[in-house]
Structure formats: C-alpha cells, structure tokens
Design an enzyme around this catalytic site. Structure first.
Site: not given
Lengths: 332, 343
Positions: B176-177
C-alpha cells in the site's frame, strides 16, 4: 504501431555501476530500469572492473546473475559521453561523469547536505524503524523484507522525481535520501509517536497478522474484526464462539496459542487453494504464501501477461490494456 | 516557467481512499498539482474513522491519520450514488487532467463512472486505477489487504528470520505504501505521453504486480530453475553484516559502521530523521505526510492544512460551472454535504 513510450527519444545516463555504495547502486539502477520501461534510451557505462552486479545472487546455473539480468534489462552499454536528458547516480558519480545533464537524480543516505557514511540496506531499514516493526512478536528477531525493497523503493521514488523534473523542463537536481524514503514508507511507525503519542511496536498484543501452515505451504492470516464471523463460519469450530480467550480481536491477537490450538489443525488439513477459495467466498482477505516458482504458473499473472517465459516481469502498469514493451537490449 | 513546480496547472480529481489512492494524490499535490478530494456523505474515506473519535464532535475532521495523509487537498463532499452527484463529477472531470481511484473493482462502474466510458468521453484524461490485482483476470475481485499481497506476490515466502514466512502486518502493509511512489510516477509518465500524443490513458496499477516486480531477480532465478531459499536477515552481498542483540536492543553492524534497530520513539527523536523529509508539518503545526525527495531549484513543501469535509464544495462546484442557486439546491437535497450521514 508502437505502444505507449512516454520517454521515447529521451537519453538517460545510468551511473549505478559507478556508485560508491551498494544501496545507492541498486537504487540508481532501479530508477534507470524503470526509465527503460517507459521507453527511454538508457545507457549504462561500467568501470574497468566491470558490471558490479555480474556475480551477485541470485545466481543462475551458468553462474550469471539474475540481479544483473533484471536490473539491466532494456539498457545499453556505452560511455558517459554525449548528450543526456538526465543522469542518475550518487554524488561522486554525477560529479565525475554527468556535469552537463540538465536533470540529475542524486541518491544519498541522508540527503543533499549530509555526509554519506558507509551504509547497508539492513542498516537503513534499522534506522528507519522498518526492520524493527516487521517479524514475529518480540523477543523474536526482527525480519528484513526479502530482496532489495529499501533500495528499490528509493529507485522508484527517484524515477518519479526524474519524470517530474523532465516534465518541468530546464535544469533540476532531485535528491533522494534512502533513509527518507524508507521512513516515508514506514510512516505509521514514524508518525505514530508524533501524531498519536504512541508508536506501534512488535509486541505480542499487536502482531495480529501472521502466517500459519496449511497442508501444502503457508497461508497469510490477514483479517479485521469485522471479518471474524465469516472466518469463524468457514472453520466451523464452536470453540471459536465459546472460548472467552477468543472473544475479541485484541484477545485473539494476545492469545495466539489458544487461537492456533483451534484453527491450526483445520489449516493443516486443507490446501492453500481450498482455504483461499473458502475464505474469499466469504470475503475474508486471507491469501496463500506463494513462492516465486509458483508465480510462473499463476492464473492471474498469465491472464494479464505479466511475466515473460524467462520470468522477466513487465512494467507493473497496464496502459489502456497494453503492456509497455522493453527494448531487447541488455547492458554489459 | 522556471521555479514553477513540475505539476503546476495539473488538476487532479482524487477518489483515492486510505493510503494507496489518497497518498498517491498527495504526492501529485506536493509536486504542484491542484487536488480535489471527492468523498460521499454516505461513504467518506474510511481513514476518517479513528479510535479517538468522540460522539458529539466533528470527529470526521479530526482523524490524525486522515489529516496527516490528505493535508492540502480541496475537499468536495458529494453523493456519487445520486445522478446529480455523478453529473457534477463528470463536469469536474471535464476540466481535469488526472483521476485517481482505488475503489473495489466494479464500484466506479456502479456509480456510472466506468473507466472505459470516462476514457472515451475525456480523451485527454489520465485515469489511474490502483487495485490489488488489476482490472482484469480471474482474481480481479479477490479481497485483500497489503499484507495479503505480500503473501500472494512472493515477498512473504522469502521473508522471515525464523521458520515461518513473514508479512509486515497492519502497521506497514508495504504494497500500500510503495505503490504510491510508483503510481505517482506512472501518472507523470502518462502526462508526458499526453504531451507527445495528445492522448490520455487508463493506467491499470496492480499492487500485487508491483510487489512481484520489486522481486524481479527472484522470479527470473525461479524461471531458470535456480530459486532462492528464504535467507532471513542475511544478504549474500554483505557478508560482513550482522544483526546483533544486546539485551532488549538490536543493532546492525557492517564494515565501516553500525545502525541501531529503532522503534518509533527512537526514530521520532533521531536527528537524521528530523532533518529529513519523511514526516513534515502542516502550516498549523500538525504532522503531515512527508515528501520522499527534494528538488534543488523548486522547493517542495507542505503549504496547506487539511480541509474539513466538504469545505470546498461551493468553490469547486462554482469552478465546474454551477450557479449559486444550483449549488444551494444540491445542498438542500443533501447531494452536497459537510457532515457524513449518521455523523
């Protein structure tokens, strides 16, 4: 008809082979690899000692390096002379070989005005708090992420900066700090203290998601409290409802041994595919721990034409339903 | 113009949620884009829900992690399930360069905003769809968090210092990052391509594929019949490196130096972190998501605070061509809002 090639006609100088330190070299090489994926002509000169990744693991049976094959795909051997639109490297390499490139992307440990001390990717993960937050609950040792996630993330950030600088036009130097990027990725830890007064740690009460053995490998047990009724329904063991130690998400996390006592045998009796199908049918976000070898046969990746027959991944973006094609060149 | 930020003049409609979509748009904002974050009164960004929310307050405007991530965006709160809300978003897109979304697959179509239709209607628009598995394929509807994708992408199998494969968990959710760094770049690449060809694009960004891509050498080795084992904390290229324990503390040592394994408290107090750009401050002093690089000639900074839900409804709608009366009617109908339903 050629597909999309946003960097067509741009010449990029990859000074990854001239970086003094390995994390910088990996990051610069990844940045340039992405540029090649976007259609740039990427030139990668190497020092007299040769390609620095040529003997790095993972090694293939003929002794050549899969790291070299991956990172230098689509690049051309050449020298640092001539016109370049952008150059990527560390401070020393850019100063020596890329004085005239209008756009420079400079990789460092701490940033533009700081010393660049000896550093490794594991050291960077440690400093950024990323190493400390990953792994089984304390007192187990922390776990590094496999591969080169620290350097590659910085390379991805560097490519984004490079693309922005090219679009802006004119002269620009983008500075990418390996520590800043890693801490940026790890923002929940980095900001946790500042924002909420608490920092997450690897305490047993906190490590709610983990992997556990199935019949043919491991499953990643990933779920939220709202998923619990569906999870319970799939397993079908009444103790999951009656055991007070498993009543809430925090309790189940803290009492992992009690949870495993109930669900462990069920997981061990089913294959990853069976478990994934049953959980996904109820929208519980579990997934199988999949080995790279298995990815080669993965139905999703096949349907999307993501991996070549030699395992080479496409640039991970579909572009109006097309894949961007990499030139068949390879530096070195 | 010299000194202008790289994305000055670029208009982004942000339908991004939580991190993967929302923080990609934030990075575009930091490089000079104008970003309008669009949320529905019945479906605000779920990052607005937080443990410290107190009933009776405007808790939705006080979520530390939401405000951290979305600082500086203009805030439009409009009901996309209402035909009038959909029409307004279409008018907004008419003047936009980029749309970012990371809904579950199929949700955009359920709003009547299917990417294929948008692509046809707005040929210069760059549509970035960020998802777990991608737009197509048999697993497109698989539900997952970032850590699920670490497992399915090959990362977990090779990660772990002990017997079991390791996933990063809810405090990291690595895919997600990292996707934000890549997606922002892909969007800029698409803007460069548009400069060349006049054509926008629909970018189909699979977080799982990115995670596997970042293990490319391991997949190539596997395909050649030479797969790697799980190596724990050992890096074969750094034979002199050690991870050592001293009481409660761990330390990495390597030729020429060493580094403490920091927790959040140590990190937040470290001079190198404080001099860096990973976490910055909004003009009101609140912590703000940082910017993962710097430019020498164009200073990047956090210039604005987080706007309350719907704070820019009137300005954004007026720019999209709505009259005062039309805006007031949409407010009265609850299509435009500044409070979540049930809030």
């Amino acid at each position: 008809m050629a597909g999309p090639a946003p960097l067509a006609g741009r010449r990029i100088l990859d000074l990854g082979a001239f970086c003094a330190q390995r994390p910088h070299a990996l990051a610069a090489s990844m940045c340039a690899r992405l540029c090649a994926g976007y259609g740039a002509k990427v030139v990668r000169p190497v020092p007299a000692t040769g390609e620095p990744f040529a003997r790095d693991e993972p090694l293939l049976r003929d002794g050549t390096s899969a790291l070299d094959r991956f990172l230098n795909a689509g690049k051309q051997a050449g020298t640092a002379t001539g016109r370049f639109d952008a150059a990527i490297g560390d401070r020393g390499a850019l100063g020596e070989h890329a004085a005239t490139a209008p756009v420079k992307v400079r990789i460092s440990v701490f940033g533009p005005d700081e010393p660049d001390p000896p550093m490794t990717e594991l050291g960077l993960a440690a400093l950024a708090g990323l190493l400390g937050i990953v792994g089984e609950p304390m007192p187990a040792p922390p776990s590094r992420l496999a591969g080169h996630q620290v350097a590659y993330s910085a390379g991805v950030a560097a490519c984004t900066a490079l693309l922005a600088a090219l679009r802006a036009g004119g002269e620009e130097t983008a500075d990418v700090s390996l520590l800043d990027v890693t801490a940026w990725l790890n923002w929940k830890v980095a900001a946790g203290v500042i924002v909420t007064g608490r920092a997450p740690t690897r305490e047993a009460e906190r490590v709610a998601w983990f992997t556990l053995p199935a019949k043919d490998g491991h499953m990643a047990l990933v779920h939220q409290d709202k998923d619990w009724p569906n999870f319970r329904a799939v397993i079908g063991d009444p103790r999951l409802e009656s055991d007070p130690r498993l009543a809430t998400h925090p309790l189940r996390t803290a009492n992992r041994a009690a949870l495993l006592e109930v669900i462990g045998p069920w997981f061990a009796a089913h294959t990853r595919a069976e478990i994934t199908a049953a959980m996904q049918a109820r929208r519980v976000p579990l997934g199988p721990v999949t080995w790279p070898t298995e990815l080669l046969e993965d139905a999703q990746y096949r349907a999307r034409d993501f991996l070549g027959a030699d395992g080479m991944p496409a640039l991970p973006v579909g572009w109006d339903g097309q894949r961007l094609t990499l030139e068949a060149a390879h530096a070195g | 113009m010299p000194g202008d930020l790289p994305l000055a003049g670029v208009r982004v409609v942000d339908l991004g949620w939580i991190t993967a979509g929302a923080a990609s748009s934030t990075l575009l904002l930091d490089m000079g884009a104008d970003v309008v974050k669009v949320e529905g009164p019945g479906a605000p960004d779920s990052f607005r829900n937080w443990d410290g929310a107190e009933p009776g307050t405007d808790w939705w405007n006080r979520s530390p992690f939401f405000n951290f991530t979305n600082r500086g965006k203009r805030a439009l709160c409009i009901d996309l399930k209402d035909p009038r809300g959909r029409e307004a978003v279409l008018r907004l897109l008419d003047g936009a360069d980029v749309l970012v979304e990371n809904f579950r697959r199929g949700v955009m179509a359920s709003f009547g905003l299917a990417p294929a239709m948008l692509r046809e209607r707005f040929p210069r628009l760059v549509i970035a769809s960020i998802s777990s598995q991608g737009e197509t394929g048999p697993d497109r509807d698989m539900v997952s968090f970032g850590s699920t994708l670490e497992a399915t992408a090959g990362l977990a199998a090779l990660t772990g210092a002990g017997e079991a494969p390791v996933i990063t968990g809810r405090d990291v959710n690595y895919p997600d990052q990292v996707v934000c760094l890549f997606a922002a770049g892909a969007i800029i690449a698409a803007l460069l391509e548009r400069d060349r060809t006049g054509q926008g694009a629909h970018l189909d960004l699979s977080q799982r594929e990115l995670t596997s891509f970042l293990l490319g050498e391991e997949i190539i080795a596997a395909a050649a019949g030479a797969p790697s084992p799980r190596r724990g904390n050992r890096d074969p290229a750094e034979p002199g490196e050690r991870l050592e324990r001293n009481g409660e503390a761990w330390r990495v040592t390597f030729p020429g130096g060493s580094a403490p394994v920091r927790d959040g408290v140590a990190l937040a107090a470290a001079a190198d972190f404080l001099r860096g750009t990973a976490v910055l401050r909004s003009p009101d002093g609140t912590p703000a998501k940082g910017i993962p690089f710097r430019f020498t000639h164009r200073a990047l900074s956090v210039t604005d605070v987080c706007h309350p839900l719907g704070a820019d409804n009137r300005a954004v709608m007026a720019e999209a061509g709505y009259t005062e009366q039309e805006i007031a009617a949409l407010e009265a109908a609850g299509v435009l809002a500044t409070v979540p339903r049930g809030g």
